[in-house]
Design a protein around this motif. Structure first.
Motif, PDB file in Angstrom:
ATOM      1  N   ASP A  30     -12.436 -23.886 -69.033  1.00 48.16           N
ATOM      2  CA  ASP A  30     -11.436 -22.601 -68.667  1.00 48.16           C
ATOM      3  C   ASP A  30     -12.265 -22.304 -67.419  1.00 48.16           C
ATOM      4  OD1 ASP A  30      -9.841 -20.415 -69.058  1.00 48.16           O
ATOM      5  OD2 ASP A  30     -11.743 -19.085 -69.235  1.00 48.16           O
ATOM      6  N   LYS A  31     -13.591 -22.291 -67.214  1.00 50.87           N
ATOM      7  CA  LYS A  31     -14.069 -22.055 -65.784  1.00 50.87           C
ATOM      8  C   LYS A  31     -13.520 -22.998 -64.473  1.00 50.87           C
ATOM      9  CE  LYS A  31     -15.163 -18.975 -66.994  1.00 50.87           C
ATOM     10  NZ  LYS A  31     -15.364 -17.624 -66.759  1.00 50.87           N
ATOM     11  N   ASN A  32     -13.413 -24.301 -65.070  1.00 53.89           N
ATOM     12  CA  ASN A  32     -12.839 -25.284 -64.113  1.00 53.89           C
ATOM     13  C   ASN A  32     -11.456 -24.954 -63.646  1.00 53.89           C
ATOM     14  OD1 ASN A  32     -13.246 -28.007 -62.639  1.00 53.89           O
ATOM     15  ND2 ASN A  32     -11.149 -28.182 -63.949  1.00 53.89           N
ATOM     16  N   ARG A  33     -10.495 -24.337 -64.732  1.00 53.09           N
ATOM     17  CA  ARG A  33      -9.056 -23.884 -64.094  1.00 53.09           C
ATOM     18  C   ARG A  33      -9.307 -22.646 -63.291  1.00 53.09           C
ATOM     19  NH1 ARG A  33      -8.219 -25.222 -69.858  1.00 53.09           N
ATOM     20  NH2 ARG A  33      -8.892 -23.102 -70.558  1.00 53.09           N
ATOM     21  N   LEU A  34     -10.240 -21.691 -63.520  1.00 49.25           N
ATOM     22  CA  LEU A  34     -10.168 -20.937 -62.647  1.00 49.25           C
ATOM     23  C   LEU A  34     -11.102 -20.941 -61.290  1.00 49.25           C
ATOM     24  CD1 LEU A  34     -11.295 -18.158 -65.496  1.00 49.25           C
ATOM     25  CD2 LEU A  34      -9.264 -18.232 -64.485  1.00 49.25           C
ATOM     26  N   LYS A  35     -11.525 -22.324 -61.315  1.00 47.87           N
ATOM     27  CA  LYS A  35     -11.959 -22.714 -59.897  1.00 47.87           C
ATOM     28  C   LYS A  35     -13.347 -21.770 -59.851  1.00 47.87           C
ATOM     29  CE  LYS A  35      -7.630 -23.777 -57.753  1.00 47.87           C
ATOM     30  NZ  LYS A  35      -6.673 -23.495 -56.403  1.00 47.87           N
ATOM     31  N   ILE A  36     -14.199 -21.529 -60.917  1.00 52.59           N
ATOM     32  CA  ILE A  36     -15.866 -21.197 -60.638  1.00 52.59           C
ATOM     33  C   ILE A  36     -16.692 -22.514 -60.459  1.00 52.59           C
ATOM     34  CG2 ILE A  36     -17.248 -19.931 -61.767  1.00 52.59           C
ATOM     35  CD1 ILE A  36     -14.686 -18.507 -61.212  1.00 52.59           C
ATOM     36  N   ASP A  37     -17.506 -22.046 -59.467  1.00 53.47           N
ATOM     37  CA  ASP A  37     -18.444 -23.129 -59.192  1.00 53.47           C
ATOM     38  C   ASP A  37     -19.569 -23.014 -60.429  1.00 53.47           C
ATOM     39  OD1 ASP A  37     -20.033 -24.784 -57.582  1.00 53.47           O
ATOM     40  OD2 ASP A  37     -21.180 -23.459 -56.822  1.00 53.47           O
ATOM     41  N   VAL A  38     -19.607 -24.266 -61.050  1.00 51.08           N
ATOM     42  CA  VAL A  38     -20.496 -24.278 -62.068  1.00 51.08           C
ATOM     43  C   VAL A  38     -21.581 -25.564 -61.687  1.00 51.08           C
ATOM     44  CG1 VAL A  38     -20.580 -25.282 -64.471  1.00 51.08           C
ATOM     45  CG2 VAL A  38     -18.647 -23.935 -63.696  1.00 51.08           C
ATOM     46  N   ARG A  39     -22.596 -25.287 -62.018  1.00 50.15           N
ATOM     47  CA  ARG A  39     -23.785 -26.384 -61.466  1.00 50.15           C
ATOM     48  C   ARG A  39     -24.629 -26.281 -63.177  1.00 50.15           C
ATOM     49  NH1 ARG A  39     -26.128 -27.716 -56.666  1.00 50.15           N
ATOM     50  NH2 ARG A  39     -27.366 -29.396 -57.077  1.00 50.15           N
ATOM     51  N   ILE A  40     -24.552 -27.683 -63.557  1.00 48.09           N
ATOM     52  CA  ILE A  40     -25.387 -27.967 -64.724  1.00 48.09           C
ATOM     53  C   ILE A  40     -26.648 -28.843 -64.273  1.00 48.09           C
ATOM     54  CG2 ILE A  40     -25.285 -29.213 -66.866  1.00 48.09           C
ATOM     55  CD1 ILE A  40     -22.132 -28.531 -66.845  1.00 48.09           C
ATOM     56  N   VAL A  41     -27.774 -28.317 -64.562  1.00 47.66           N
ATOM     57  CA  VAL A  41     -28.972 -29.260 -64.269  1.00 47.66           C
ATOM     58  C   VAL A  41     -29.431 -29.584 -65.771  1.00 47.66           C
ATOM     59  CG1 VAL A  41     -31.253 -29.422 -63.272  1.00 47.66           C
ATOM     60  CG2 VAL A  41     -29.596 -27.785 -62.363  1.00 47.66           C
ATOM     61  N   TYR A  42     -29.816 -30.889 -65.788  1.00 52.20           N
ATOM     62  CA  TYR A  42     -30.141 -31.486 -67.203  1.00 52.20           C
ATOM     63  C   TYR A  42     -31.598 -32.605 -66.822  1.00 52.20           C
ATOM     64  CZ  TYR A  42     -27.636 -35.487 -65.828  1.00 52.20           C
ATOM     65  OH  TYR A  42     -26.911 -36.846 -65.118  1.00 52.20           O
ATOM     66  N   GLY A  43     -31.958 -33.138 -67.891  1.00 49.44           N
ATOM     67  CA  GLY A  43     -33.211 -33.811 -67.926  1.00 49.44           C
ATOM     68  C   GLY A  43     -32.756 -35.209 -68.673  1.00 49.44           C
ATOM     69  N   LYS A  44     -31.684 -35.055 -69.573  1.00 50.17           N
ATOM     70  CA  LYS A  44     -31.329 -36.386 -70.294  1.00 50.17           C
ATOM     71  C   LYS A  44     -29.875 -36.069 -70.798  1.00 50.17           C
ATOM     72  CE  LYS A  44     -32.460 -39.150 -74.401  1.00 50.17           C
ATOM     73  NZ  LYS A  44     -33.417 -39.242 -75.525  1.00 50.17           N
ATOM     74  N   SER A  45     -29.058 -37.003 -70.293  1.00 48.44           N
ATOM     75  CA  SER A  45     -27.621 -36.995 -70.977  1.00 48.44           C
ATOM     76  C   SER A  45     -27.530 -37.762 -72.368  1.00 48.44           C
ATOM     77  CB  SER A  45     -26.741 -37.669 -69.957  1.00 48.44           C
ATOM     78  OG  SER A  45     -25.561 -37.795 -70.154  1.00 48.44           O
ATOM     79  N   GLU A  46     -26.844 -37.312 -73.179  1.00 49.77           N
ATOM     80  CA  GLU A  46     -26.523 -37.935 -74.428  1.00 49.77           C
ATOM     81  C   GLU A  46     -24.972 -37.875 -74.730  1.00 49.77           C
ATOM     82  OE1 GLU A  46     -28.334 -36.109 -77.687  1.00 49.77           O
ATOM     83  OE2 GLU A  46     -30.443 -36.576 -77.125  1.00 49.77           O
ATOM     84  N   LEU A  47     -24.158 -37.860 -73.632  1.00 44.88           N
ATOM     85  CA  LEU A  47     -22.555 -37.747 -73.521  1.00 44.88           C
ATOM     86  C   LEU A  47     -21.999 -39.108 -73.857  1.00 44.88           C
ATOM     87  CD1 LEU A  47     -22.031 -35.856 -70.080  1.00 44.88           C
ATOM     88  CD2 LEU A  47     -21.668 -34.896 -72.552  1.00 44.88           C
TER      89      LEU A  47
END
Length: 238
Positions: free
Chosen positions: A44-61
């Motif tokens: 939903d934030k992406n559809r609204l063109k909101i700048d989102v910054r995610i910082v992580y140390g390990k990805s489990e995607l």
């Protein structure tokens, strides 16, 4: 005044923090693993063109989650070595908590957190924001495919965007406001920033340089105002 949050309150206010973001959203969590509710909120934030910054140390995607996240144009991810902090912020709210991002909406763990409102405790919010920015600066922006990226911007685009000013943050000003403070035109300030090595020009595009990043300059790639730079209000161009 900061508000104490228990497990259920942390989940509630984190969702409200994400939903109420109108310009930017910062999510700092050691583990990058997204449940269905978090995916829904981020989409939903992406559809609204909101700048989102995610910082992580390990990805489990999982592979399908990687493909999904790569398709979200307005979400940027950064890897930070030895990350253990959990901090979530928008323009007005900040939550510092024991809750990992992947545990959001789960109630099997006992969590604690603190909610900070910028309108009620600006100095504390400012301290948290500056530390979040430091973590972003020492992290490496990556595509989920682990390709390092840079974000160029056309100077003409900035000039147009800066007429709308964008949003200031604690201790930082948009290009037009900083130019006005220093008695420059917007284009002149950009030229000085290039000469000082804070931004670089390549193929007619202006990109944040390492010197600018270390000095605390930010590039907001996606927002309701379009792309723009944020500058420390006391930055010297000499």
């Amino acid at each position: 005044m900061a508000k104490f949050l228990n497990t259920s309150a942390t989940n509630y206010f984190l969702e409200e923090l994400i939903k109420s973001a109108t310009d930017r959203l910062i999510l700092i969590s050691p583990f990058l693993k997204l449940n269905d509710r978090m995916k829904e909120l981020l989409a939903d934030k992406n559809r609204l063109k909101i700048d989102v910054r995610i910082v992580y140390g390990k990805s489990e995607l999982q592979p399908q989650e990687i493909d999904w996240l790569r398709g979200l144009t307005y979400i940027r991810t950064s890897f930070c070595k030895n990350l253990h902090a959990k901090c979530y912020m928008n323009e007005e709210l900040c939550i510092i908590t024991s809750l990992n991002l992947y545990e959001f909406s789960q109630v099997n763990n006992n969590e604690m957190g603190i909610l900070i409102r910028r309108s009620e405790d600006a100095p504390l919010y400012k301290d948290a924001y500056e530390e979040a920015q430091r973590i972003i600066r020492i992290s490496e922006e990556v595509r989920i495919s682990l390709e390092r990226v840079t974000t160029p911007v056309d100077i003409k685009t900035i000039a147009v965007v800066e007429k709308d000013d964008g949003d200031d943050m604690p201790g930082k000003l948009t290009t037009s406001k900083l130019a006005k403070k220093l008695g420059f035109k917007t284009e002149e300030l950009i030229e000085r920033a290039v000469s000082a090595g804070f931004i670089v020009v390549s193929d007619g595009k202006h990109t944040l340089a390492t010197k600018g990043d270390l000095a605390g300059v930010e590039f907001i790639a996606k927002s309701r105002f379009g792309p723009y730079f944020l500058w420390p209000e006391n930055l010297s161009f000499n």
